[in-house]
Design a protein around this motif. Sequence first.
Motif, short mmCIF file in Angstrom:
data_model
loop_
_atom_site.label_atom_id
_atom_site.label_comp_id
_atom_site.label_asym_id
_atom_site.label_seq_id
_atom_site.Cartn_x
_atom_site.Cartn_y
_atom_site.Cartn_z
N PRO A 12 -4.48 -6.55 -7.75
CA PRO A 12 -4.82 -7.44 -6.58
C PRO A 12 -6.42 -7.10 -6.29
CG PRO A 12 -2.59 -6.71 -6.09
CD PRO A 12 -3.02 -5.93 -7.55
N GLY A 14 -8.79 -5.92 -7.98
CA GLY A 14 -10.03 -6.26 -8.93
C GLY A 14 -10.14 -7.83 -8.99
N LEU A 31 -12.59 -5.72 -16.59
CA LEU A 31 -11.78 -4.88 -17.67
C LEU A 31 -10.69 -4.41 -17.26
CD1 LEU A 31 -14.73 -2.81 -19.05
CD2 LEU A 31 -14.06 -5.04 -19.81
N GLU A 32 -9.44 -4.84 -17.96
CA GLU A 32 -8.00 -4.12 -17.64
C GLU A 32 -7.31 -3.80 -18.71
OE1 GLU A 32 -5.64 -4.32 -15.09
OE2 GLU A 32 -4.53 -3.37 -16.59
N ARG A 42 4.76 -6.78 -12.78
CA ARG A 42 4.92 -5.74 -12.20
C ARG A 42 5.47 -6.17 -10.89
NH1 ARG A 42 -0.59 -2.67 -13.80
NH2 ARG A 42 -1.49 -4.21 -12.42
N ALA A 45 4.70 -5.11 -3.80
CA ALA A 45 4.54 -5.51 -2.64
C ALA A 45 4.84 -7.00 -2.50
CB ALA A 45 3.09 -5.09 -1.97
N VAL A 127 -11.86 2.55 -21.40
CA VAL A 127 -12.75 2.47 -20.67
C VAL A 127 -13.35 3.61 -19.89
CG1 VAL A 127 -13.22 1.31 -18.18
CG2 VAL A 127 -11.48 0.20 -20.15
N ARG A 220 14.76 -7.76 -0.87
CA ARG A 220 14.28 -6.49 -0.98
C ARG A 220 14.72 -5.49 -0.32
NH1 ARG A 220 12.56 -3.60 -5.69
NH2 ARG A 220 10.33 -2.21 -4.97
N GLY A 285 -8.96 -0.06 -3.05
CA GLY A 285 -7.14 -0.04 -3.18
C GLY A 285 -6.76 1.13 -3.76
N GLY A 295 6.20 -1.98 4.29
CA GLY A 295 5.60 -3.31 4.65
C GLY A 295 4.42 -3.67 4.12
N ALA A 296 4.16 -3.23 2.72
CA ALA A 296 3.06 -3.66 1.87
C ALA A 296 1.69 -3.13 2.37
CB ALA A 296 3.09 -5.23 1.67
N ALA A 302 -5.72 -2.36 0.39
CA ALA A 302 -6.60 -2.89 -1.01
C ALA A 302 -7.46 -4.18 -0.56
CB ALA A 302 -5.62 -3.24 -2.02
P1 RFL Z 1 -3.00 -1.70 -8.96
O1 RFL Z 1 -2.23 -3.02 -8.64
O2 RFL Z 1 -2.51 -0.37 -9.32
O3 RFL Z 1 -4.27 -2.39 -10.15
C1 RFL Z 1 -4.88 -1.49 -10.62
C2 RFL Z 1 -4.95 -1.95 -12.23
O4 RFL Z 1 -5.93 -1.25 -12.87
C3 RFL Z 1 -5.51 -1.22 -14.20
N1 RFL Z 1 -6.07 0.06 -14.98
C4 RFL Z 1 -7.13 0.07 -15.66
N2 RFL Z 1 -7.88 -1.00 -16.38
C5 RFL Z 1 -9.01 -0.49 -17.11
N3 RFL Z 1 -8.93 0.79 -17.74
C6 RFL Z 1 -8.37 1.74 -16.97
N4 RFL Z 1 -8.60 3.11 -17.20
C7 RFL Z 1 -7.22 1.46 -16.02
N5 RFL Z 1 -6.53 2.28 -15.41
C8 RFL Z 1 -5.91 1.61 -14.68
C9 RFL Z 1 -3.94 -0.96 -14.12
O5 RFL Z 1 -3.42 -1.67 -15.27
C10 RFL Z 1 -3.82 -2.12 -13.10
O6 RFL Z 1 -3.63 -3.50 -13.41
O7 RFL Z 1 -4.04 -1.31 -7.61
P2 RFL Z 1 -4.83 -2.30 -6.59
O8 RFL Z 1 -5.28 -3.41 -7.43
O9 RFL Z 1 -5.67 -1.49 -5.80
O10 RFL Z 1 -3.51 -2.79 -5.56
C11 RFL Z 1 -2.82 -2.08 -4.99
C12 RFL Z 1 -1.37 -2.39 -4.84
O11 RFL Z 1 -0.82 -2.85 -6.27
C13 RFL Z 1 -0.23 -1.42 -4.38
O12 RFL Z 1 -0.92 -0.74 -3.20
C14 RFL Z 1 1.04 -1.83 -3.94
O13 RFL Z 1 1.62 -2.57 -5.02
C15 RFL Z 1 1.93 -0.52 -3.55
N6 RFL Z 1 3.43 -0.72 -4.09
C16 RFL Z 1 4.38 -1.28 -2.92
N7 RFL Z 1 3.67 -1.66 -1.91
C17 RFL Z 1 4.66 -2.29 -1.07
O14 RFL Z 1 4.13 -2.46 0.01
N8 RFL Z 1 5.74 -2.41 -1.26
C18 RFL Z 1 6.24 -2.18 -2.48
O15 RFL Z 1 7.50 -2.25 -2.68
C19 RFL Z 1 5.48 -1.65 -3.49
N9 RFL Z 1 5.90 -1.35 -4.56
C20 RFL Z 1 3.81 -0.20 -5.11
C21 RFL Z 1 5.38 -0.60 -5.39
C22 RFL Z 1 2.97 0.49 -6.22
C23 RFL Z 1 3.43 0.80 -7.36
N10 RFL Z 1 2.74 1.62 -8.12
C24 RFL Z 1 1.14 1.33 -8.01
C25 RFL Z 1 3.20 2.72 -8.63
C26 RFL Z 1 5.69 -0.15 -6.76
C27 RFL Z 1 4.91 0.46 -7.62
C28 RFL Z 1 5.60 1.00 -8.93
#
Ligand code: RFL
Length: 324
Positions: A12, A14, A31-32, A42, A45, A127, A220, A285, A295-296, A302
Amino acid sequence: MRTQVAIIGAGPSGLLLGQLLHKAGIDAIILERQTGDYVLGRIRAGILEQVCIDLMDEAGVGERMHKEGLVHGGFEMLYNGKRHRVDMNKLTGGKNVMVYGQTDLTKDLMDARAAAGLPTVYEATNVAVHDFDSKKPRVTYEKDGQKFEIECDFIAGCDGFHGVCRASAPKSAIKEFEKVYPFGWLGVLADTPPVHHELIYVNSPRGFALCSQRSHTRSRYYLQVPLTDKVENWSDEAFWDELRLRLDPAARAQLVTGPSIEKSIAPLRSFITEPLRFGRMFLAGDAGHIVPPTGAKGLNLAATDVKYLSNALVEFYVEKSEAE
Ligand code: RFL
């Protein structure tokens, strides 16, 4: 290759940053390391705070969110067996939250990026970020066995907690603060109607529980569990039985159970780094901070980072300001 902003990570942070920069006429390449399908698969939130709702609108991708998302103006807290509603809308002068899955938000941003023909390199391996302490940072990566280099003005580290950007910051320049909680949250996603039209946060003698939702038909739920618990030992039935025990009689009577479509135990941790800027590299983020999934907050923090970072980049390019 050359771009103005090299964004690492198509989560989210990026994607939202990429879209806001595009709206301002600033070039970016994302770059992903995963495939697009993997990123979309995945389940994370699902509650967008006002800041995130507003940014989706500003990025021009809010249409489906407003059509399908559920607006909540409050939530309930179950304490000492009694439910209390917190009227968030009234207490915050009109702010709401929106129930809209992170996967949907990600899909809307990905679709908009593809429709505008903006460059995203999926499955980019190895990367690495270079020279971000100079005015000419570079990013190198590999794709299909070939090596590539991007010259840029700025690097946006949107690569999550395990990403490469924070790990590349000089150890002497970075401070990390962490709190690990002595329990985890067992989360279940199920295609059942939510127990209540708003979220219920539960304080019970058996431990915390949260009744959240993703839509009118998808729920959820979370249960606080010892860190030693293994998800394999929690059958769906055991989960629903324990949840019932933590709810009040009215909610218990409303609870509709069904097979889980996702079940996992999240260890709870708060982590933050300081600063979030290293020369011409910025962290946004989860790359810079994580919070328990209450609550996300992670997703919304982020979005807040992205708001400030995109404003600063627009100031730099459009208003020609290098203000700190
Ligand atoms: P993201 O979503 O982790 O995205 C980071 C992206 O970077 C990529 N990446 C790379 N790409 C290139 N080169 C590399 N070396 C790289 N290393 C990593 C990854 O593949 C990925 O696509 O971070 P972002 O964008 O900052 O977004 C933040 C949110 O995703 C996160 O705060 C929330 O989803 C937290 N979270 C949850 N929040 C809730 O409120 N309710 C939930 O139920 C909830 N479940 C979760 C979650 C986070 C989890 N993670 C990260 C362990 C469940 C999980 C499993």
